[in-house]
Design a protein around this motif. Sequence first.
Motif, PDB file in Angstrom:
ATOM      1  N   ARG A 166       0.839  -1.195   0.000  1.00 22.98           N
ATOM      2  CA  ARG A 166       0.000   0.000   0.000  1.00 22.98           C
ATOM      3  C   ARG A 166       0.878   1.251   0.000  1.00 22.98           C
ATOM      4  O   ARG A 166       1.962   1.263   0.575  1.00 22.98           O
ATOM      5  N   ARG A 167       0.401   2.298  -0.640  1.00 16.93           N
ATOM      6  CA  ARG A 167       1.140   3.549  -0.657  1.00 16.93           C
ATOM      7  C   ARG A 167       0.907   4.299   0.655  1.00 16.93           C
ATOM      8  O   ARG A 167      -0.194   4.308   1.199  1.00 16.93           O
ATOM      9  N   VAL A 168       1.970   4.933   1.154  1.00 18.84           N
ATOM     10  CA  VAL A 168       1.946   5.601   2.464  1.00 18.84           C
ATOM     11  C   VAL A 168       2.278   7.070   2.286  1.00 18.84           C
ATOM     12  O   VAL A 168       3.256   7.420   1.604  1.00 18.84           O
ATOM     13  N   VAL A 169       1.472   7.921   2.889  1.00 13.52           N
ATOM     14  CA  VAL A 169       1.666   9.358   2.748  1.00 13.52           C
ATOM     15  C   VAL A 169       1.738  10.037   4.115  1.00 13.52           C
ATOM     16  O   VAL A 169       1.309   9.491   5.136  1.00 13.52           O
ATOM     17  N   VAL A 170       2.284  11.246   4.105  1.00 15.41           N
ATOM     18  CA  VAL A 170       2.361  12.088   5.296  1.00 15.41           C
ATOM     19  C   VAL A 170       1.221  13.092   5.232  1.00 15.41           C
ATOM     20  O   VAL A 170       1.102  13.855   4.270  1.00 15.41           O
ATOM     21  N   THR A 171       0.376  13.084   6.271  1.00 17.26           N
ATOM     22  CA  THR A 171      -0.771  14.005   6.280  1.00 17.26           C
ATOM     23  C   THR A 171      -0.761  14.970   7.467  1.00 17.26           C
ATOM     24  O   THR A 171      -1.626  15.831   7.564  1.00 17.26           O
ATOM     25  N   GLY A 172       0.214  14.834   8.356  1.00 19.59           N
ATOM     26  CA  GLY A 172       0.313  15.749   9.491  1.00 19.59           C
ATOM     27  C   GLY A 172       1.753  15.878   9.936  1.00 19.59           C
ATOM     28  O   GLY A 172       2.518  14.909   9.872  1.00 19.59           O
ATOM     29  N   MET A 173       2.146  17.069  10.378  1.00 12.56           N
ATOM     30  CA  MET A 173       3.512  17.294  10.854  1.00 12.56           C
ATOM     31  C   MET A 173       3.492  18.245  12.046  1.00 12.56           C
ATOM     32  O   MET A 173       2.688  19.175  12.089  1.00 12.56           O
ATOM     33  N   GLY A 174       4.400  18.006  12.976  1.00 14.25           N
ATOM     34  CA  GLY A 174       4.544  18.890  14.138  1.00 14.25           C
ATOM     35  C   GLY A 174       5.978  18.910  14.607  1.00 14.25           C
ATOM     36  O   GLY A 174       6.667  17.887  14.572  1.00 14.25           O
ATOM     37  N   THR A 175       6.453  20.057  15.036  1.00 13.48           N
ATOM     38  CA  THR A 175       7.814  20.149  15.563  1.00 13.48           C
ATOM     39  C   THR A 175       7.973  21.346  16.487  1.00 13.48           C
ATOM     40  O   THR A 175       7.362  22.399  16.283  1.00 13.48           O
ATOM     41  N   ILE A 176       8.813  21.171  17.483  1.00 16.20           N
ATOM     42  CA  ILE A 176       9.385  22.279  18.242  1.00 16.20           C
ATOM     43  C   ILE A 176      10.882  22.011  18.303  1.00 16.20           C
ATOM     44  O   ILE A 176      11.308  20.881  18.528  1.00 16.20           O
ATOM     45  N   ASN A 177      11.674  23.025  18.077  1.00 18.18           N
ATOM     46  CA  ASN A 177      13.122  22.847  17.964  1.00 18.18           C
ATOM     47  C   ASN A 177      13.807  24.193  18.166  1.00 18.18           C
ATOM     48  O   ASN A 177      13.128  25.208  18.345  1.00 18.18           O
ATOM     49  N   PRO A 178      15.128  24.254  18.137  1.00 17.95           N
ATOM     50  CA  PRO A 178      15.803  25.516  18.449  1.00 17.95           C
ATOM     51  C   PRO A 178      15.541  26.685  17.507  1.00 17.95           C
ATOM     52  O   PRO A 178      15.838  27.829  17.863  1.00 17.95           O
ATOM     53  N   VAL A 179      14.993  26.441  16.312  1.00 15.16           N
ATOM     54  CA  VAL A 179      14.728  27.562  15.408  1.00 15.16           C
ATOM     55  C   VAL A 179      13.258  27.894  15.265  1.00 15.16           C
ATOM     56  O   VAL A 179      12.898  28.876  14.594  1.00 15.16           O
ATOM     57  N   GLY A 180      12.367  27.105  15.881  1.00 12.03           N
ATOM     58  CA  GLY A 180      10.956  27.420  15.758  1.00 12.03           C
ATOM     59  C   GLY A 180      10.066  26.491  16.550  1.00 12.03           C
ATOM     60  O   GLY A 180      10.470  25.383  16.924  1.00 12.03           O
ATOM     61  N   ASN A 181       8.846  26.959  16.794  1.00 12.58           N
ATOM     62  CA  ASN A 181       7.894  26.194  17.600  1.00 12.58           C
ATOM     63  C   ASN A 181       6.705  25.669  16.805  1.00 12.58           C
ATOM     64  O   ASN A 181       5.735  25.182  17.388  1.00 12.58           O
ATOM     65  N   THR A 182       6.777  25.798  15.491  1.00 13.99           N
ATOM     66  CA  THR A 182       5.815  25.184  14.581  1.00 13.99           C
ATOM     67  C   THR A 182       6.572  24.756  13.331  1.00 13.99           C
ATOM     68  O   THR A 182       7.729  25.170  13.118  1.00 13.99           O
ATOM     69  N   VAL A 183       5.923  23.985  12.478  1.00 14.84           N
ATOM     70  CA  VAL A 183       6.561  23.553  11.234  1.00 14.84           C
ATOM     71  C   VAL A 183       6.908  24.748  10.355  1.00 14.84           C
ATOM     72  O   VAL A 183       8.056  24.891   9.894  1.00 14.84           O
ATOM     73  N   ASP A 184       5.954  25.628  10.107  1.00 13.09           N
ATOM     74  CA  ASP A 184       6.197  26.753   9.197  1.00 13.09           C
ATOM     75  C   ASP A 184       7.219  27.723   9.765  1.00 13.09           C
ATOM     76  O   ASP A 184       8.085  28.228   9.024  1.00 13.09           O
ATOM     77  N   GLU A 185       7.128  28.003  11.052  1.00 14.73           N
ATOM     78  CA  GLU A 185       8.096  28.902  11.679  1.00 14.73           C
ATOM     79  C   GLU A 185       9.508  28.324  11.566  1.00 14.73           C
ATOM     80  O   GLU A 185      10.469  29.040  11.275  1.00 14.73           O
ATOM     81  N   SER A 186       9.620  27.019  11.779  1.00 19.54           N
ATOM     82  CA  SER A 186      10.930  26.363  11.741  1.00 19.54           C
ATOM     83  C   SER A 186      11.526  26.374  10.345  1.00 19.54           C
ATOM     84  O   SER A 186      12.707  26.697  10.150  1.00 19.54           O
ATOM     85  N   PHE A 187      10.713  26.010   9.344  1.00 19.38           N
ATOM     86  CA  PHE A 187      11.240  25.956   7.981  1.00 19.38           C
ATOM     87  C   PHE A 187      11.590  27.350   7.473  1.00 19.38           C
ATOM     88  O   PHE A 187      12.608  27.530   6.790  1.00 19.38           O
ATOM     89  N   ASP A 188      10.791  28.322   7.818  1.00 18.86           N
ATOM     90  CA  ASP A 188      11.080  29.698   7.421  1.00 18.86           C
ATOM     91  C   ASP A 188      12.424  30.145   7.983  1.00 18.86           C
ATOM     92  O   ASP A 188      13.235  30.763   7.279  1.00 18.86           O
ATOM     93  N   ALA A 189      12.676  29.807   9.251  1.00 20.01           N
ATOM     94  CA  ALA A 189      13.945  30.178   9.882  1.00 20.01           C
ATOM     95  C   ALA A 189      15.123  29.458   9.232  1.00 20.01           C
ATOM     96  O   ALA A 189      16.192  30.048   9.003  1.00 20.01           O
TER      97      ALA A 189
END
Length: 412
Positions: A3-26
């Motif tokens: 079966r094919r497997v996909v990513v439908t949700g993401m979450g992160t807190i890390n030293p450059v950001g407290n959300t996915v978008d904030e982190s990737f932007d940084a």
Amino acid sequence: MKRRVVVTGMGTINPVGNTVDESFDAIIKGENGIDNITLFDTNNSKVKIAGELKNINFEDYLDKKEIKRSDRVMVLGTIAAIQAYKDSGLTPENYDPYRFGIYVTSGIGGLNTMEEDISTKALRGVDRISPFFIPNSIVNMVGGMISIKFKVKGPNIPIVTACSAATNAIGEAFKNIRDGYLDFAFAGGAEASINETGIGGFAALKALSTETDPKLASRPFDKERNGFVMGEGSGVLVLETLESAIKRGANIYAEVVGYGSTSDAFHMTAPDNDAEGLTKAIELTLEDAKVKPDVVDYINAHGTSTLLNDKIETLGIKKAFKEHAYNLNVSSTKGATGHMLGATGAVESIFCIKALQTGQIPPTINYQNIDPECDLNYTINKSVNRNIEYAMNINVGFGGQNAVVLYKKYGV
């Protein structure tokens, strides 16, 4: 039937950001999340800097009682899972809880609890140890807390493979969904080891940089690199079948298409000099995905900023990809986040997936000096734009662990 497997949700807190978008932007902007350690007094420590979380209020996600009774690593992992679950748009009506697994791990587990209660025993006696000492110390309590929070009742399997733990966790979750054992999974990792014990232990191994300038400390692939910088954080993905995602109208971020894992059988802390284990893990991933090496556009490398890792990883990439190795964009985001140990593969997978979506490749920051043994395109200091169809995440760990996951842009 696979079966094919996909990513439908993401979450992160890390030293450059407290959300996915904030982190990737940084990350794309080249911001540095490494600074002076504030979590403990470093007067007696040779290591003064790390990648700590910033400006986050745990009570935005969990109540005071949960936070107080849980080790920091459990809190970090659960917050990332809360973000990922909300992002996925899932509700309990969408799934059988026994078909929803938890593959959220840690390289070390509840080290803050261990440090505190072992110190309590030494100073005040064994009878003063907290009743939370044992449960909060063990790695599976990260997934256990997530399981309880969301009432998901599938297997809680923390894959503990040091710094490749989250990558292995994602890969094993992927296989279990693909092969029909599960329909959904939380997959990723968390780490919270910036304390006297964690920093002191890695410093004793001569693994950490003693540089005091945050802009010079973590500099992956740079000739003057002299050790990694500890980071803390968490990253969690929600994985599910493509059929399920389409049926419920989910937002599909990317497809997971390949996974490979090997052991060096060489040394407890050093990589195999010939990069045979890593090369094989990359090759197995490509075979699993049924693609040729030249389809890969971007690699988020392990790139720890240690002398041996960066040189051997470069060798492994060249052996696996051959002439295509020089067409790849490679980067290590650890220059910005530090090394989050058992969480790093999940956070870096999120960066891979965002790169697939946006066509923006994260840079390797803090790079100044060319190392002839590290001669690939490391996307130095500035992000670049490139159409990316396949992105690979590589992580390795003590004990000779190698783990690789390949992501594909959905719809291509």
